[in-house]
Design an enzyme around this catalytic site. Structure first.
Site, mmCIF file in Angstrom:
data_model
loop_
_atom_site.group_PDB
_atom_site.id
_atom_site.type_symbol
_atom_site.label_atom_id
_atom_site.label_comp_id
_atom_site.label_asym_id
_atom_site.label_seq_id
_atom_site.Cartn_x
_atom_site.Cartn_y
_atom_site.Cartn_z
ATOM 1 N NE ARG A 12 -2.470 -0.849 3.681
ATOM 2 C CZ ARG A 12 -2.841 -0.063 4.698
ATOM 3 N NH1 ARG A 12 -3.698 0.921 4.506
ATOM 4 N NH2 ARG A 12 -2.355 -0.252 5.899
ATOM 5 C CB ALA A 83 6.570 -1.366 7.458
ATOM 6 C CB ILE A 85 1.923 3.180 12.016
ATOM 7 C CG1 ILE A 85 2.810 3.011 13.264
ATOM 8 C CG2 ILE A 85 1.639 1.843 11.353
ATOM 9 C CD1 ILE A 85 2.138 2.265 14.406
ATOM 10 C CE1 TYR A 147 5.703 8.394 10.622
ATOM 11 C CE2 TYR A 147 6.676 10.538 10.218
ATOM 12 C CZ TYR A 147 6.200 9.340 9.743
ATOM 13 O OH TYR A 147 6.231 9.082 8.386
HETATM 14 N N1 CAA Z 1 1.389 22.249 10.427
HETATM 15 C C1 CAA Z 1 0.881 23.463 10.788
HETATM 16 N N2 CAA Z 1 0.008 23.616 11.808
HETATM 17 C C2 CAA Z 1 -0.372 22.527 12.497
HETATM 18 C C3 CAA Z 1 0.126 21.241 12.176
HETATM 19 C C4 CAA Z 1 1.025 21.134 11.077
HETATM 20 N N3 CAA Z 1 1.523 19.930 10.692
HETATM 21 N N4 CAA Z 1 -0.424 20.345 13.025
HETATM 22 C C5 CAA Z 1 -1.242 21.052 13.845
HETATM 23 N N5 CAA Z 1 -1.225 22.357 13.514
HETATM 24 C C6 CAA Z 1 -1.987 23.440 14.158
HETATM 25 C C7 CAA Z 1 -3.480 23.357 13.857
HETATM 26 O O1 CAA Z 1 -3.802 23.912 12.601
HETATM 27 C C8 CAA Z 1 -4.049 24.160 14.996
HETATM 28 O O2 CAA Z 1 -3.845 25.522 14.751
HETATM 29 P P1 CAA Z 1 -5.007 26.597 15.053
HETATM 30 O O3 CAA Z 1 -5.278 26.489 16.528
HETATM 31 O O4 CAA Z 1 -4.393 27.910 14.630
HETATM 32 O O5 CAA Z 1 -6.175 26.176 14.211
HETATM 33 C C9 CAA Z 1 -3.132 23.784 16.181
HETATM 34 O O6 CAA Z 1 -1.920 23.282 15.560
HETATM 35 C C10 CAA Z 1 -3.696 22.717 17.072
HETATM 36 O O7 CAA Z 1 -4.131 21.630 16.251
HETATM 37 P P2 CAA Z 1 -5.500 20.851 16.536
HETATM 38 O O8 CAA Z 1 -6.639 21.798 16.782
HETATM 39 O O9 CAA Z 1 -5.671 19.838 15.440
HETATM 40 O O10 CAA Z 1 -5.166 20.164 17.952
HETATM 41 P P3 CAA Z 1 -5.377 18.676 18.421
HETATM 42 O O11 CAA Z 1 -4.801 18.514 19.801
HETATM 43 O O12 CAA Z 1 -6.792 18.257 18.180
HETATM 44 O O13 CAA Z 1 -4.462 17.816 17.408
HETATM 45 C C11 CAA Z 1 -2.461 17.262 16.232
HETATM 46 C C12 CAA Z 1 -3.111 18.122 17.319
HETATM 47 C C13 CAA Z 1 -2.507 15.789 16.683
HETATM 48 C C14 CAA Z 1 -1.031 17.735 16.111
HETATM 49 C C15 CAA Z 1 -3.283 17.386 14.911
HETATM 50 O O14 CAA Z 1 -3.394 18.756 14.558
HETATM 51 C C16 CAA Z 1 -2.575 16.677 13.785
HETATM 52 O O15 CAA Z 1 -2.778 15.478 13.577
HETATM 53 N N6 CAA Z 1 -1.731 17.402 13.037
HETATM 54 C C17 CAA Z 1 -0.978 16.870 11.940
HETATM 55 C C18 CAA Z 1 0.401 16.503 12.401
HETATM 56 C C19 CAA Z 1 1.176 16.128 11.186
HETATM 57 O O16 CAA Z 1 1.661 16.968 10.452
HETATM 58 N N7 CAA Z 1 1.323 14.805 10.964
HETATM 59 C C20 CAA Z 1 1.973 14.337 9.791
HETATM 60 C C21 CAA Z 1 1.214 13.179 9.250
HETATM 61 S S1 CAA Z 1 1.846 12.624 7.663
HETATM 62 C C22 CAA Z 1 3.241 11.867 8.042
HETATM 63 O O17 CAA Z 1 3.639 11.724 9.143
HETATM 64 C C23 CAA Z 1 4.036 11.352 6.896
HETATM 65 C C24 CAA Z 1 5.341 12.003 6.810
HETATM 66 O O18 CAA Z 1 6.362 11.355 6.999
HETATM 67 C C25 CAA Z 1 5.427 13.424 6.424
#
Ligand code: CAA
Length: 241
Positions: A12, A83, A85, A147
């Protein structure tokens, strides 16, 4: 004779694109998967490759999975530790389970899998180990202490094993993707995703095939002088030093 490649999480997302690309490049390919039977079966059918089930965070599963692949395809020349998560949460809300799951699947796995193939590669004086890290291991990311720690650890592992293996014809490299358009991104809230894309100078998410191309390059025999490197592919979002 065709060389053999094993891609963990190879049925995947980015892993599937890597399996496809290595197959197209002439490798005998096996893809590991953890539990999504439907994706695994359709990958096996579509690509005509071997699939093997197991948890890369568990050493004994890795012993068995590698043996299964070697019994069917012969010794592994190329291992792609792909792999991974996410269990995103701010640290002040993170549970031990979220921490441990990510450390085991994304980091302990690199040891668990590489340990299975390294002795054979040393004996045969040839090997390619390619570890998928992440932009977030390079720069850190809010919501990803687990992560980011694991993916930074992958880069340290890569540099150390590269030194151990260089004289044996084995290269060990990392690829650090930025934000790629895969299922993993569906866990990111839309408002956050919009912010992320706005910060990518290329103006879009990356494509899994673009990461597969980096892996395919490092898997080549004539990439022999590149080892201990981290190939960064993130659309200009972050320039690692
Ligand atoms: N970039 C910019 N701003 C971010 C952010 C990011 N990656 N992650 C969170 N924020 C900001 C939100 O927009 C929010 O800002 P505002 O208050 O101005 O709206 C603030 O941080 C708080 O976020 P939440 O309201 O979502 O708070 P929460 O406690 O419910 O969740 C969180 C926090 C778990 C960090 C959630 O925001 C989240 O999942 N963010 C994404 C994190 C991320 O970037 N993960 C990458 C996934 S992809 C991956 O990992 C693959 C790879 O190798 C790149």
């Amino acid at each position: 004779m065709a060389r053999t490649a094993l891609v963990t999480g190879g049925t995947r997302g980015i892993g599937l694109a890597i399996s496809k690309r290595l197959k197209a490049d002439g490798f005998k390919v096996a893809a590991g998967y953890a539990g999504n039977e439907e994706a695994a079966q359709s990958c096996a059918k579509e690509l005509g490759i071997v699939i093997v089930k197991g948890n890369v965070g568990n050493f004994d599963d890795c012993v068995r999975a590698v043996k299964e692949v070697e019994d069917q395809l012969g010794p592994i020349d190329v291992l792609v530790n792909n792999a991974g998560i996410t269990r995103d949460s701010m640290l002040h809300k993170m549970t031990p389970q979220q921490w441990n799951d990510v450390i085991y699947v994304n980091l302990a796995s690199i040891f668990n899998m590489s340990r299975q193939v390294i002795e054979g590669m040393r004996e045969r004086s040839y090997g390619r180990i390619i570890n998928i890290s992440s932009i977030n291991g390079q720069k850190g990311q809010m919501g990803q202490t687990n992560y980011s720690a694991a993916k930074a650890g992958v880069i340290g592992f890569t540099k150390a094993l590269a030194q151990e293996s260089a004289a044996k014809g084995i290269t060990v490299n990392a690829v650090a993707p930025g934000y790629i358009d895969t299922e993993m991104m569906s866990a990111v809230p839309q408002n956050v995703l919009d912010k992320i894309v706005a910060g990518i100078p290329v103006g879009r998410l990356g494509r899994a095939e673009e990461i597969a191309a980096c892996v395919a390059f490092l898997a080549r025999e004539d990439a022999a002088f590149i080892t201990g490197a981290t190939v960064t592919a993130n659309g200009g979002q972050y320039f690692a030093g």
